[in-house]
Design a protein around this motif. Structure first.
Motif, PDB file in Angstrom:
ATOM      1  N   GLY A  64      40.990   6.328  60.691  1.00  0.00           N
ATOM      2  CA  GLY A  64      39.541   6.224  60.524  1.00  0.00           C
ATOM      3  C   GLY A  64      39.169   5.720  59.141  1.00  0.00           C
ATOM      4  O   GLY A  64      39.935   5.834  58.181  1.00  0.00           O
ATOM      5  N   GLY A  65      37.983   5.114  59.055  1.00  0.00           N
ATOM      6  CA  GLY A  65      37.446   4.678  57.776  1.00  0.00           C
ATOM      7  C   GLY A  65      38.017   3.393  57.222  1.00  0.00           C
ATOM      8  O   GLY A  65      37.897   3.125  56.029  1.00  0.00           O
ATOM      9  N   THR A  66      38.633   2.562  58.080  1.00  0.00           N
ATOM     10  CA  THR A  66      39.286   1.343  57.574  1.00  0.00           C
ATOM     11  C   THR A  66      38.480   0.072  57.810  1.00  0.00           C
ATOM     12  O   THR A  66      38.959  -1.007  57.490  1.00  0.00           O
ATOM     13  CB  THR A  66      40.673   1.158  58.226  1.00  0.00           C
ATOM     14  N   GLY A  67      37.299   0.197  58.364  1.00  0.00           N
ATOM     15  CA  GLY A  67      36.503  -0.990  58.660  1.00  0.00           C
ATOM     16  C   GLY A  67      35.805  -1.545  57.424  1.00  0.00           C
ATOM     17  O   GLY A  67      36.101  -1.171  56.288  1.00  0.00           O
ATOM     18  N   ILE A  68      34.832  -2.416  57.662  1.00  0.00           N
ATOM     19  CA  ILE A  68      34.124  -3.056  56.549  1.00  0.00           C
ATOM     20  C   ILE A  68      32.683  -2.577  56.403  1.00  0.00           C
ATOM     21  O   ILE A  68      31.958  -3.059  55.542  1.00  0.00           O
ATOM     22  CB  ILE A  68      34.157  -4.601  56.668  1.00  0.00           C
ATOM     23  N   ALA A  69      32.278  -1.622  57.229  1.00  0.00           N
ATOM     24  CA  ALA A  69      30.925  -1.079  57.112  1.00  0.00           C
ATOM     25  C   ALA A  69      30.793  -0.340  55.780  1.00  0.00           C
ATOM     26  O   ALA A  69      31.786   0.162  55.241  1.00  0.00           O
ATOM     27  CB  ALA A  69      30.633  -0.127  58.274  1.00  0.00           C
ATOM     28  N   PRO A  70      29.598  -0.269  55.236  1.00  0.00           N
ATOM     29  CA  PRO A  70      29.418   0.428  53.953  1.00  0.00           C
ATOM     30  C   PRO A  70      29.954   1.869  53.972  1.00  0.00           C
ATOM     31  O   PRO A  70      30.418   2.368  52.953  1.00  0.00           O
ATOM     32  CB  PRO A  70      27.898   0.419  53.746  1.00  0.00           C
ATOM     33  N   ARG A  71      29.911   2.518  55.108  1.00  0.00           N
ATOM     34  CA  ARG A  71      30.358   3.910  55.222  1.00  0.00           C
ATOM     35  C   ARG A  71      31.886   4.037  55.191  1.00  0.00           C
ATOM     36  O   ARG A  71      32.411   5.121  54.936  1.00  0.00           O
ATOM     37  CB  ARG A  71      29.808   4.483  56.537  1.00  0.00           C
ATOM     38  N   ASP A  72      32.614   2.966  55.445  1.00  0.00           N
ATOM     39  CA  ASP A  72      34.079   3.001  55.503  1.00  0.00           C
ATOM     40  C   ASP A  72      34.666   2.951  54.097  1.00  0.00           C
ATOM     41  O   ASP A  72      34.698   1.897  53.467  1.00  0.00           O
ATOM     42  CB  ASP A  72      34.606   1.820  56.324  1.00  0.00           C
ATOM     43  N   THR A  73      35.168   4.100  53.616  1.00  0.00           N
ATOM     44  CA  THR A  73      35.673   4.165  52.247  1.00  0.00           C
ATOM     45  C   THR A  73      37.141   4.580  52.151  1.00  0.00           C
ATOM     46  O   THR A  73      37.694   4.594  51.053  1.00  0.00           O
ATOM     47  CB  THR A  73      34.836   5.143  51.394  1.00  0.00           C
ATOM     48  N   LYS A 125      34.990  14.057  56.555  1.00  0.00           N
ATOM     49  CA  LYS A 125      33.980  12.996  56.607  1.00  0.00           C
ATOM     50  C   LYS A 125      34.443  11.854  55.706  1.00  0.00           C
ATOM     51  O   LYS A 125      35.246  12.047  54.800  1.00  0.00           O
ATOM     52  CB  LYS A 125      32.633  13.536  56.160  1.00  0.00           C
ATOM     53  N   ASP A 126      33.953  10.661  55.964  1.00  0.00           N
ATOM     54  CA  ASP A 126      34.363   9.494  55.195  1.00  0.00           C
ATOM     55  C   ASP A 126      33.623   9.455  53.860  1.00  0.00           C
ATOM     56  O   ASP A 126      32.705   8.669  53.646  1.00  0.00           O
ATOM     57  CB  ASP A 126      34.137   8.213  55.995  1.00  0.00           C
ATOM     58  N   GLU A 127      34.049  10.352  52.983  1.00  0.00           N
ATOM     59  CA  GLU A 127      33.518  10.445  51.619  1.00  0.00           C
ATOM     60  C   GLU A 127      34.695  10.271  50.663  1.00  0.00           C
ATOM     61  O   GLU A 127      35.729  10.922  50.841  1.00  0.00           O
ATOM     62  CB  GLU A 127      32.870  11.815  51.374  1.00  0.00           C
ATOM     63  N   PRO A 128      34.567   9.421  49.656  1.00  0.00           N
ATOM     64  CA  PRO A 128      35.696   9.162  48.755  1.00  0.00           C
ATOM     65  C   PRO A 128      36.355  10.419  48.197  1.00  0.00           C
ATOM     66  O   PRO A 128      37.582  10.532  48.179  1.00  0.00           O
ATOM     67  CB  PRO A 128      35.088   8.291  47.655  1.00  0.00           C
ATOM     68  N   ASP A 129      35.563  11.383  47.745  1.00  0.00           N
ATOM     69  CA  ASP A 129      36.144  12.603  47.177  1.00  0.00           C
ATOM     70  C   ASP A 129      36.954  13.371  48.208  1.00  0.00           C
ATOM     71  O   ASP A 129      37.994  13.954  47.894  1.00  0.00           O
ATOM     72  CB  ASP A 129      35.060  13.512  46.595  1.00  0.00           C
TER      73      ASP A 129
END
Length: 170
Positions: A83-92, A58-62
């Protein structure tokens, strides 16, 4: 193509298979529905290289941080995040990897966005695709859309895979 680049590619090819890891960052994909993994694995293996690690997280920093460290421990020379490279808040994903990368390769992101622009227009500017080195490994992070993964693989990563692995280890 420069003579020195071609010479480097020849030396790199002679070193044998490259050990590659794949990390899919998604809140919804499963091993069965991970089209990027199902695309990349046979592509990598068809070249005679090895997939030494695979995770869906999942797109969680840890989790991004732990996946990177795990793939290093598994001996991957090249680690492919998607995955996770966009600018949405969830993309980390980008935010974690940019702090870890020791030597950025800005040309990767620039070229990827240029190629993406040809396909999706101005929306390409929303991509935070990056690459660089971490602990003598190459880390590449692309958007998670299947088209983005295929463009990055066919146009940027595949032609330089052996060269990348050789350069970072020499």
């Amino acid at each position: 193509m420069s003579e020195s680049s071609e010479k480097h590619r020849e030396i790199a090819r002679a070193r044998g298979p490259v050990r590659v890891a794949i990390v899919t960052v998604s809140d919804t994909r499963t091993p069965e529905t991970d089209t990027n993994y199902h695309y990349l694995r046979p592509e990598i293996e068809a070249l005679g290289h090895q997939v030494v690690g695979y995770r869906i997280i999942k797109d969680e920093p840890d989790l991004v941080d732990m996946a990177l460290e795990e793939m290093v421990q598994l001996g991957a020379q090249v680690i492919l995040f998607n995955g996770g490279t966009g600018i949405a808040p969830r993309d980390t994903t980008y935010d974690v990897l940019v702090r870890k990368i020791e030597k950025p390769m800005p040309g990767f992101g620039e070229l990827f966005r240029m190629l993406s622009y040809q396909e999706v227009g101005a929306a390409a500017m929303l991509s935070r695709a990056i690459a660089g080195t971490y602990r003598r490994r190459v880390v590449i992070s692309t958007p998670g859309s299947p088209n983005a993964v295929q463009v990055a693989w066919t146009r940027l990563i595949k032609p330089e895979l052996e060269h990348l692995a050789w350069e970072v280890a020499r």
